[in-house]
Design an enzyme around this catalytic site. Structure first.
Site, PDB file in Angstrom:
ATOM      1  N   LYS A  22       0.912  -1.304   0.102  1.00 61.35           N
ATOM      2  CA  LYS A  22       0.067   0.239  -0.050  1.00 61.35           C
ATOM      3  C   LYS A  22       0.803   1.224   0.250  1.00 61.35           C
ATOM      4  CE  LYS A  22      -1.797   1.414   3.938  1.00 61.35           C
ATOM      5  NZ  LYS A  22      -1.537   2.946   4.423  1.00 61.35           N
ATOM      6  N   ASN A  23       1.954   1.270   0.720  1.00 58.17           N
ATOM      7  CA  ASN A  23       2.606   2.543   1.273  1.00 58.17           C
ATOM      8  C   ASN A  23       3.710   2.745  -0.143  1.00 58.17           C
ATOM      9  OD1 ASN A  23       1.104   3.096   3.095  1.00 58.17           O
ATOM     10  ND2 ASN A  23       2.681   2.421   4.768  1.00 58.17           N
ATOM     11  N   ARG A 102      -4.495  11.131   4.232  1.00 58.10           N
ATOM     12  CA  ARG A 102      -3.014  12.047   4.549  1.00 58.10           C
ATOM     13  C   ARG A 102      -1.992  12.116   3.248  1.00 58.10           C
ATOM     14  NH1 ARG A 102      -2.286  14.302   9.083  1.00 58.10           N
ATOM     15  NH2 ARG A 102      -0.057  14.417   8.363  1.00 58.10           N
ATOM     16  N   CYS A 126      -4.574  13.190  13.166  1.00 63.70           N
ATOM     17  CA  CYS A 126      -5.295  12.046  12.729  1.00 63.70           C
ATOM     18  C   CYS A 126      -5.159  11.143  14.053  1.00 63.70           C
ATOM     19  CB  CYS A 126      -4.720  11.176  11.747  1.00 63.70           C
ATOM     20  SG  CYS A 126      -3.349  10.742  11.652  1.00 63.70           S
ATOM     21  N   ARG A 131       0.917  14.791  13.311  1.00 62.02           N
ATOM     22  CA  ARG A 131       1.416  14.668  11.984  1.00 62.02           C
ATOM     23  C   ARG A 131       1.589  15.950  11.260  1.00 62.02           C
ATOM     24  NH1 ARG A 131      -1.072   9.238   9.611  1.00 62.02           N
ATOM     25  NH2 ARG A 131       1.144   9.136   8.439  1.00 62.02           N
ATOM     26  N   PRO A 132       2.490  16.675  11.575  1.00 55.96           N
ATOM     27  CA  PRO A 132       2.466  18.084  10.834  1.00 55.96           C
ATOM     28  C   PRO A 132       3.073  17.872   9.389  1.00 55.96           C
ATOM     29  CG  PRO A 132       4.425  17.721  12.411  1.00 55.96           C
ATOM     30  CD  PRO A 132       3.465  16.560  12.703  1.00 55.96           C
ATOM     31  N   VAL A 133       3.013  19.027   8.637  1.00 55.33           N
ATOM     32  CA  VAL A 133       3.822  18.666   7.117  1.00 55.33           C
ATOM     33  C   VAL A 133       4.935  19.748   6.897  1.00 55.33           C
ATOM     34  CG1 VAL A 133       1.610  17.689   6.133  1.00 55.33           C
ATOM     35  CG2 VAL A 133       1.720  20.314   6.250  1.00 55.33           C
ATOM     36  N   ASP A 134       5.324  20.293   8.177  1.00 51.07           N
ATOM     37  CA  ASP A 134       6.287  21.433   8.009  1.00 51.07           C
ATOM     38  C   ASP A 134       7.753  21.075   7.182  1.00 51.07           C
ATOM     39  OD1 ASP A 134       6.679  19.638  10.250  1.00 51.07           O
ATOM     40  OD2 ASP A 134       8.133  21.154  11.067  1.00 51.07           O
ATOM     41  N   LEU A 135       8.166  19.762   7.456  1.00 52.98           N
ATOM     42  CA  LEU A 135       9.070  19.178   6.703  1.00 52.98           C
ATOM     43  C   LEU A 135       9.142  19.214   5.068  1.00 52.98           C
ATOM     44  CD1 LEU A 135      10.626  16.792   9.425  1.00 52.98           C
ATOM     45  CD2 LEU A 135      11.248  19.020   8.854  1.00 52.98           C
ATOM     46  N   ASP A 316       4.760   0.448  12.168  1.00 53.40           N
ATOM     47  CA  ASP A 316       3.690  -0.056  11.352  1.00 53.40           C
ATOM     48  C   ASP A 316       3.308  -1.632  11.857  1.00 53.40           C
ATOM     49  OD1 ASP A 316       2.963   2.280  10.289  1.00 53.40           O
ATOM     50  OD2 ASP A 316       3.331   1.654   8.247  1.00 53.40           O
ATOM     51  N   ILE A 338       7.959   6.545  16.919  1.00 55.38           N
ATOM     52  CA  ILE A 338       7.636   7.598  15.603  1.00 55.38           C
ATOM     53  C   ILE A 338       6.624   8.556  15.843  1.00 55.38           C
ATOM     54  CG2 ILE A 338       7.272   7.417  13.231  1.00 55.38           C
ATOM     55  CD1 ILE A 338      10.179   5.968  13.948  1.00 55.38           C
ATOM     56  N   ARG A 408      -8.766  -0.529   4.451  1.00 62.22           N
ATOM     57  CA  ARG A 408      -7.786   0.395   3.753  1.00 62.22           C
ATOM     58  C   ARG A 408      -6.369  -0.203   3.530  1.00 62.22           C
ATOM     59  NH1 ARG A 408      -7.931   6.285   6.735  1.00 62.22           N
ATOM     60  NH2 ARG A 408      -6.684   6.718   4.758  1.00 62.22           N
TER      61      ARG A 408
HETATM   62  C1  EPZ Z   1       4.553   6.825   6.356  1.00 60.41           C
HETATM   63  O1  EPZ Z   1       3.567   8.068   7.006  1.00 60.41           O
HETATM   64  C2  EPZ Z   1       3.467   5.916   6.180  1.00 60.41           C
HETATM   65  N1  EPZ Z   1       2.174   6.214   5.258  1.00 60.41           N
HETATM   66  C3  EPZ Z   1       3.007   5.440   7.372  1.00 60.41           C
HETATM   67  O2  EPZ Z   1       2.144   4.153   7.495  1.00 60.41           O
HETATM   68  C4  EPZ Z   1       4.071   5.031   8.313  1.00 60.41           C
HETATM   69  O3  EPZ Z   1       3.514   4.800   9.936  1.00 60.41           O
HETATM   70  C5  EPZ Z   1       5.159   6.184   8.566  1.00 60.41           C
HETATM   71  O4  EPZ Z   1       5.607   6.402   7.075  1.00 60.41           O
HETATM   72  C6  EPZ Z   1       6.417   5.920   9.450  1.00 60.41           C
HETATM   73  O5  EPZ Z   1       7.006   4.648   8.659  1.00 60.41           O
HETATM   74  C7  EPZ Z   1       2.693   6.035   4.098  1.00 60.41           C
HETATM   75  O6  EPZ Z   1       3.711   5.540   3.326  1.00 60.41           O
HETATM   76  C8  EPZ Z   1       1.394   6.328   3.130  1.00 60.41           C
HETATM   77  P1  EPZ Z   1       6.659  10.349   8.282  1.00 60.41           P
HETATM   78  P2  EPZ Z   1       4.133   9.273   7.003  1.00 60.41           P
HETATM   79  O7  EPZ Z   1       6.676  11.416   7.574  1.00 60.41           O
HETATM   80  O8  EPZ Z   1       5.178   9.520   5.523  1.00 60.41           O
HETATM   81  C9  EPZ Z   1       6.824  13.582  11.649  1.00 60.41           C
HETATM   82  C10 EPZ Z   1       0.129   3.046   7.850  1.00 60.41           C
HETATM   83  O9  EPZ Z   1      -0.377   2.470   8.724  1.00 60.41           O
HETATM   84  N2  EPZ Z   1       6.881  14.407  10.790  1.00 60.41           N
HETATM   85  O10 EPZ Z   1       7.928   9.304   8.283  1.00 60.41           O
HETATM   86  O11 EPZ Z   1       3.262  10.496   7.143  1.00 60.41           O
HETATM   87  C11 EPZ Z   1       5.847  12.767  12.038  1.00 60.41           C
HETATM   88  O12 EPZ Z   1       4.769  13.437  12.711  1.00 60.41           O
HETATM   89  C12 EPZ Z   1       0.832   4.213   8.044  1.00 60.41           C
HETATM   90  O13 EPZ Z   1       0.301   2.583   6.928  1.00 60.41           O
HETATM   91  C13 EPZ Z   1       7.292  15.966  10.986  1.00 60.41           C
HETATM   92  O14 EPZ Z   1       7.440  16.364  12.470  1.00 60.41           O
HETATM   93  O15 EPZ Z   1       5.382   9.459   8.127  1.00 60.41           O
HETATM   94  C14 EPZ Z   1       6.350  11.425  12.558  1.00 60.41           C
HETATM   95  O16 EPZ Z   1       6.337  11.749  14.001  1.00 60.41           O
HETATM   96  C15 EPZ Z   1       0.444   5.177   9.029  1.00 60.41           C
HETATM   97  N3  EPZ Z   1       6.984  16.838  10.153  1.00 60.41           N
HETATM   98  C16 EPZ Z   1       7.831  11.439  11.915  1.00 60.41           C
HETATM   99  O17 EPZ Z   1       8.007  12.820  11.522  1.00 60.41           O
HETATM  100  C17 EPZ Z   1       6.496  16.564   8.877  1.00 60.41           C
HETATM  101  O18 EPZ Z   1       6.433  17.400   8.148  1.00 60.41           O
HETATM  102  C18 EPZ Z   1       7.650  10.268  10.848  1.00 60.41           C
HETATM  103  O19 EPZ Z   1       6.525  10.788  10.025  1.00 60.41           O
HETATM  104  C19 EPZ Z   1       6.458  15.227   8.471  1.00 60.41           C
HETATM  105  C20 EPZ Z   1       6.600  14.188   9.590  1.00 60.41           C
END
Ligand code: EPZ
Length: 429
Positions: A22-23, A102, A126, A131-135, A316, A338, A408
């Site tokens: 999926k991912n 998301r 969520c 889960r911010p998008v700042d990065l 996950d 995480i 999902r």
């Molecule tokens: C991906 O989410 C996966 N989703 C998630 O799968 C998975 O849990 C996660 O990576 C970690 O492996 C998909 O691939 C669709 P991140 P993602 O950006 O990309 C913080 C599932 O069940 N962060 O690696 O959203 C964030 O809050 C799921 O299939 C910021 O602070 O995860 C987290 O603490 C849910 N700012 C950490 O980084 C940002 O701008 C890692 O998040 C972005 C992230």
């Protein structure tokens, strides 16, 4: 609303085919926005998230054609999607769609890279955290995008195109890395991403982009270098196996005992997860066809695990491991690093008789002699499947509510487990 009814106590024996990830599928579908040519994706899982993303991409003018089943092809073969983003008719991704998934926020990268602008709703929090998008925004800014927040939307503009740049992530982020790679693929000049996520899905998307004509090296390592190109072409790509689905069924077999071949998957996609299972006393044997998982009679040993970015133990699989450890002989510790709020399964596992104590990001699980069936529900996909794992070993009947979470991310879950001897059925309505 559908429910799943499970009567626990059966061992699992047989073969479970593993679907495409999926991912990886979601960012691969989003990457189709980078080209006017057709992208053909094979081994795509039949999941609610894939259908939803199809709908979201349709809003931008993307045409998705699902090829029919070929004669003689087994029912469990993944589907083939022909995706064409020839005419992008809208560069806005509205709130009502982005808030439902998301990952759809990631369309911001290909849209701004190819069209010079994107207006994408901020996804909001969520069930598993803020889960911010700042990065993701930082990465686009490093590539020359001008960013404005307007009415809950992130507006990204690069009228003259993006330019290569240096992106150093302060923490490992899968979403940030996907966005940076997709945007840099069409930027003018070279981009270097440091502290990139190394998850196999990043490598899979980079492989596909390279087939489309991108110049990406180092994907799968913390430093990715991308030489931007003016245009990308179509390509044909098969999605890699789902490592989380693999690990989930491995834990289900570990939980019930038995002997199951997980077919069409590879151990290196989840080595840390398999190592933990071996430590717990589970038999893991890589074969030409996949991974054989077995446990016959021996008790489960407790483990101490901390979730980490790849190649560490994946967040996950955290909920599923916790379900498994409820039956270990002794006390286990699981630390979630995480996401700050990914323990919703704890209270539901307690309804089945689990003994789990939470202290911030650390859970202590005291193994119990037996679990007992009960009605349960969960608010995210991995938490839901952890309840299925617990239910498979619980005495009597468990009813898992809110099955749409499972749909999902798990293709034909009840059919795959049922074929190995689990007593499991979907109750519609
Ligand atoms: C991906 O989410 C996966 N989703 C998630 O799968 C998975 O849990 C996660 O990576 C970690 O492996 C998909 O691939 C669709 P991140 P993602 O950006 O990309 C913080 C599932 O069940 N962060 O690696 O959203 C964030 O809050 C799921 O299939 C910021 O602070 O995860 C987290 O603490 C849910 N700012 C950490 O980084 C940002 O701008 C890692 O998040 C972005 C992230």
């Amino acid at each position: 609303m559908d429910r799943i009814r499970i009567v626990g106590g059966q061992r699992l024996n047989g073969t479970i085919p593993i679907s495409g990830a999926k991912n990886a599928t979601l960012p691969l579908m989003i990457a189709s926005l980078l080209t006017a040519d057709t992208l053909v994706l094979e081994n795509v899982p039949r999941l609610a998230d894939v259908r939803l993303l199809q709908h979201i991409l349709g809003n931008h003018g993307v045409d998705v054609m699902i090829a029919g089943k070929r004669p003689g092809e087994p029912d469990n073969a993944g589907q083939t999607l022909h995706i064409s983003a020839k005419n992008i008719v809208d560069t806005t991704a509205p709130y009502d769609l982005v808030s439902r998934m998301r990952a759809s926020f990631w369309v911001i990268a290909p849209l701004v890279a190819r069209m010079g602008e994107a207006r994408v709703s901020m996804p909001g929090g969520c069930a598993i955290g803020t889960r911010p998008v700042d990065l993701l925004i930082m990465a686009l800014e490093q590539l020359g995008a001008e960013i404005e927040i307007d009415g809950g939307y992130v507006v990204a503009r690069a009228r003259k195109g993006l330019r290569g740049g240096a992106i150093k992530f302060p923490k490992v982020t899968v979403s940030g890395t996907h966005v940076a790679v997709m945007a840099a693929a069409l930027a003018n000049g070279t981009t270097v991403i440091d502290n990139a996520a190394c998850e196999p899905e990043i490598g899979d998307v980079a492989d596909c982009l390279n087939k489309m004509g991108a110049r990406i090296s180092g994907a799968g390592t913390p430093r990715i270098v991308i030489e931007g190109v003016a245009k990308l072409n179509g390509a044909r790509h098969a999605v890699l196996p789902d490592r989380i689905e693999t690990g989930t069924y491995a834990m289900a077999v570990a939980m019930t005992g038995g002997d199951v071949l997980l077919q069409n998957t590879r151990p290196e996609l989840l080595q840390a997860g398999l190592d933990v299972l071996v430590e717990a006393g589970v038999g893991i044997t890589p074969t030409n066809e996949g991974i054989r998982v077995s446990r016959n009679g021996s008790a489960l040993r407790p483990v101490a695990v901390t979730t980490q970015p790849f190649p560490g133990f994946p967040t996950d699989l955290q909920a599923q491991l916790m379900a498994l450890m409820t039956r270990a002989r002794g006390t286990s510790h699981i630390t979630e690093t995480i996401f700050e709020n990914r323990f919703m399964h704890v209270q539901e596992l307690a309804r089945l008789g689990a003994r789990i104590h939470l202290d911030g990001e650390r859970a202590t699980i005291e193994g119990v002699e037996k679990l007992k069936g009960a009605p349960v529900m969960a608010t995210d996909l991995r938490a839901s499947v952890s309840l299925v794992i617990a239910a498979l070993a619980a005495e009597g009947e468990t009813m898992v509510n809110r099955v749409y979470h499972l749909d999902r991310g798990f293709e034909r879950l009840e059919a795959k487990l049922g074929a190995c001897g689990a007593v499991i059925e979907r109750i519609s309505g």
